[in-house]
Design a protein around this motif. Structure first.
Motif, PDB file in Angstrom:
ATOM      1  N   VAL A   9       0.862  -1.188   0.000  1.00  0.00           N
ATOM      2  CA  VAL A   9       0.000   0.000   0.000  1.00  0.00           C
ATOM      3  C   VAL A   9       0.895   1.232   0.000  1.00  0.00           C
ATOM      4  N   LEU A  10       0.734   2.080  -1.008  1.00  0.00           N
ATOM      5  CA  LEU A  10       1.520   3.305  -1.111  1.00  0.00           C
ATOM      6  C   LEU A  10       0.739   4.471  -0.521  1.00  0.00           C
ATOM      7  N   LEU A  11       1.347   5.204   0.396  1.00  0.00           N
ATOM      8  CA  LEU A  11       0.667   6.353   1.002  1.00  0.00           C
ATOM      9  C   LEU A  11       0.645   7.561   0.075  1.00  0.00           C
ATOM     10  N   GLY A  12       1.519   7.575  -0.931  1.00  0.00           N
ATOM     11  CA  GLY A  12       1.516   8.671  -1.902  1.00  0.00           C
ATOM     12  C   GLY A  12       2.149   9.937  -1.346  1.00  0.00           C
ATOM     13  N   LEU A  13       1.954  11.027  -2.089  1.00  0.00           N
ATOM     14  CA  LEU A  13       2.542  12.309  -1.707  1.00  0.00           C
ATOM     15  C   LEU A  13       1.716  13.043  -0.665  1.00  0.00           C
ATOM     16  N   THR A  14       0.408  12.895  -0.727  1.00  0.00           N
ATOM     17  CA  THR A  14      -0.467  13.603   0.203  1.00  0.00           C
ATOM     18  C   THR A  14      -1.744  12.806   0.416  1.00  0.00           C
ATOM     19  N   GLN A  15      -2.348  12.978   1.579  1.00  0.00           N
ATOM     20  CA  GLN A  15      -3.629  12.336   1.882  1.00  0.00           C
ATOM     21  C   GLN A  15      -4.809  13.268   1.626  1.00  0.00           C
ATOM     22  N   SER A  16      -4.513  14.522   1.279  1.00  0.00           N
ATOM     23  CA  SER A  16      -5.551  15.515   1.022  1.00  0.00           C
ATOM     24  C   SER A  16      -6.187  15.280  -0.350  1.00  0.00           C
ATOM     25  N   LEU A  17      -7.525  15.174  -0.398  1.00  0.00           N
ATOM     26  CA  LEU A  17      -8.225  14.965  -1.662  1.00  0.00           C
ATOM     27  C   LEU A  17      -8.031  16.155  -2.599  1.00  0.00           C
ATOM     28  N   GLN A  18      -8.073  17.369  -2.036  1.00  0.00           N
ATOM     29  CA  GLN A  18      -7.870  18.572  -2.844  1.00  0.00           C
ATOM     30  C   GLN A  18      -6.445  18.599  -3.394  1.00  0.00           C
ATOM     31  N   GLY A  19      -5.506  18.241  -2.539  1.00  0.00           N
ATOM     32  CA  GLY A  19      -4.109  18.201  -2.964  1.00  0.00           C
ATOM     33  C   GLY A  19      -3.887  17.168  -4.058  1.00  0.00           C
ATOM     34  N   GLN A  20      -4.569  16.031  -3.969  1.00  0.00           N
ATOM     35  CA  GLN A  20      -4.434  14.989  -4.986  1.00  0.00           C
ATOM     36  C   GLN A  20      -4.978  15.450  -6.328  1.00  0.00           C
ATOM     37  N   LYS A  21      -6.073  16.217  -6.323  1.00  0.00           N
ATOM     38  CA  LYS A  21      -6.638  16.741  -7.572  1.00  0.00           C
ATOM     39  C   LYS A  21      -5.665  17.714  -8.239  1.00  0.00           C
ATOM     40  N   ILE A  22      -5.050  18.565  -7.427  1.00  0.00           N
ATOM     41  CA  ILE A  22      -4.077  19.528  -7.962  1.00  0.00           C
ATOM     42  C   ILE A  22      -2.870  18.800  -8.526  1.00  0.00           C
ATOM     43  N   LEU A  23      -2.368  17.810  -7.773  1.00  0.00           N
ATOM     44  CA  LEU A  23      -1.203  17.052  -8.225  1.00  0.00           C
ATOM     45  C   LEU A  23      -1.509  16.265  -9.500  1.00  0.00           C
ATOM     46  N   PHE A  24      -2.743  15.778  -9.621  1.00  0.00           N
ATOM     47  CA  PHE A  24      -3.126  15.039 -10.830  1.00  0.00           C
ATOM     48  C   PHE A  24      -2.974  15.924 -12.069  1.00  0.00           C
ATOM     49  N   VAL A  25      -3.491  17.141 -11.995  1.00  0.00           N
ATOM     50  CA  VAL A  25      -3.414  18.071 -13.131  1.00  0.00           C
ATOM     51  C   VAL A  25      -1.956  18.433 -13.421  1.00  0.00           C
ATOM     52  N   VAL A  26      -1.201  18.731 -12.365  1.00  0.00           N
ATOM     53  CA  VAL A  26       0.193  19.160 -12.533  1.00  0.00           C
ATOM     54  C   VAL A  26       1.039  18.037 -13.130  1.00  0.00           C
ATOM     55  N   PHE A  27       0.943  16.821 -12.556  1.00  0.00           N
ATOM     56  CA  PHE A  27       1.777  15.715 -13.019  1.00  0.00           C
ATOM     57  C   PHE A  27       1.370  15.215 -14.399  1.00  0.00           C
ATOM     58  N   LEU A  28       0.071  15.273 -14.709  1.00  0.00           N
ATOM     59  CA  LEU A  28      -0.379  14.873 -16.045  1.00  0.00           C
ATOM     60  C   LEU A  28       0.202  15.824 -17.090  1.00  0.00           C
ATOM     61  N   PHE A  29       0.170  17.118 -16.792  1.00  0.00           N
ATOM     62  CA  PHE A  29       0.730  18.115 -17.709  1.00  0.00           C
ATOM     63  C   PHE A  29       2.236  17.896 -17.881  1.00  0.00           C
ATOM     64  N   ILE A  30       2.939  17.677 -16.757  1.00  0.00           N
ATOM     65  CA  ILE A  30       4.392  17.473 -16.812  1.00  0.00           C
ATOM     66  C   ILE A  30       4.729  16.227 -17.617  1.00  0.00           C
ATOM     67  N   TYR A  31       3.953  15.152 -17.414  1.00  0.00           N
ATOM     68  CA  TYR A  31       4.229  13.897 -18.128  1.00  0.00           C
ATOM     69  C   TYR A  31       4.020  14.058 -19.631  1.00  0.00           C
ATOM     70  N   ILE A  32       2.958  14.755 -20.021  1.00  0.00           N
ATOM     71  CA  ILE A  32       2.698  14.982 -21.452  1.00  0.00           C
ATOM     72  C   ILE A  32       3.845  15.787 -22.072  1.00  0.00           C
TER      73      ILE A  32
END
Length: 314
Positions: free
Chosen positions: A11-34
């Motif tokens: 089980v990976l705890l990830g970077l943050t447990q905050s749901l709002q933080g996860q949404k922000i990180l999703f957008v940021v990391f998806l953009f960076i990966y593309i």
């Protein structure tokens, strides 16, 4: 072996447990990966197709961009997908695969940066012998030397694969790496932890010092060149030095210390697994006029060819 079978996933705890933080990180990391994939693959295609970029440096640069693309794909897509889930799990086999491939391409990239530094040294310090020393066969041999990353990755896998995991399976990280996994093992891992320092830490420090010395010799030799030659050499070497510092400094801090896990490790891992692969193509394309010109000519020509096929004429 029977003890380890009890743990079939982590089980990976990830970077943050905050749901709002996860949404922000999703957008940021998806953009960076593309941007990472588009930027690196654009360099690979340009180097392969363009007849302008026939120097040895661009041969190695194409492989560096390819490695960055694969290295980023080892970590980033899985991290992006995990941001959707409250419970982030990874199977034991997938964890071992991620560990192996990550260190395989990470180790190969470190060796490739050393090869590129040698190529830069030969081109600037021994220009009359450049074509003899860096002939096609020697370039291929130097590239094959980067297979040393395979040995580096195998050592990591061998020490971790048969560790006894007796039920503790929560990794305080977003990827599978040696130190977090050693922390979960129900056996004394101090000696194994020292192998990480010897394998990763020592390699990073030694190669980083070799790179600094080689670039120091190159910079000292620039006074022999003309002003135009000095400007071009500084642009090329400046790009390589920037990439080297961005890659090695976080790695040295991570692995050249006594075996332990720190809160800052996640941020440093994000830097060299997510940020560095996207910075490399930006650094090279922004600082290297030849690559920018080759890209402009190649993709302008491709654009005209596609337009003509569609019946559009300029």
């Amino acid at each position: 072996m029977e003890q380890r079978i009890n743990v079939t996933e982590f089980v990976l705890l990830g970077l943050t447990q905050s749901l709002q933080g996860q949404k922000i990180l999703f957008v940021v990391f998806l953009f960076i990966y593309i941007v990472t994939m588009v930027g690196n693959l654009l360099i690979v295609v340009t180097v392969v197709v363009s007849s302008i970029l026939d120097a040895h440096m661009y041969f190695f640069l194409g492989y560096l961009s390819f490695m960055d693309a694969v290295y980023s794909t080892t970590v980033t897509p899985n991290m992006i997908i995990d941001l959707f889930y409250e419970k982030k799990t990874i199977s034991f086999q997938a964890c071992m695969t991620q560990l192996f491939i990550g260190h395989l391409f990470g180790g190969a990239e470190i060796l490739l940066l050393l090869v590129m530094a040698y190529d830069c040294y030969v081109a600037i310090c021994k220009p009359l012998h450049n074509m003899t020393i860096m002939n096609q066969w020697n370039c291929v041999l130097l590239l094959l030397a980067c297979v040393g990353g395979f040995v580096h990755a195998v050592v990591h896998l061998l020490f971790v694969y048969d560790l006894p995991f007796c039920g503790h399976n929560v990794i305080n990280h977003f990827i599978c790496d040696r130190y977090p996994l050693l922390k979960l093992a129900c056996t004394d891992t101090y000696i194994i932890g020292l192998t990480v320092v010897a394998n990763d830490g020592a390699i990073c420090i030694v190669i980083f010092m070799l790179l600094l010395v080689s670039y120091g010799v190159i910079l000292h030799s620039l006074k022999k060149l003309s002003q135009e030659g000095r400007r071009k050499a500084l642009s090329t070497c400046g790009s390589l030095v920037t990439v080297v510092v961005l890659y090695f400094v976080p790695c040295i801090f991570m692995y050249a210390r006594p075996p332990s896990t720190l809160h800052i490790d996640k941020s440093l891992t994000v830097f060299y697994t997510v940020i560095t692969p996207v910075l490399n193509p930006l650094i090279y394309t922004l600082r290297n006029a030849e690559i920018k010109n080759a890209m402009k000519k190649l993709w302008t020509r491709k654009g005209h060819e596609m337009a003509e096929k569609c019946g559009i004429y300029f």
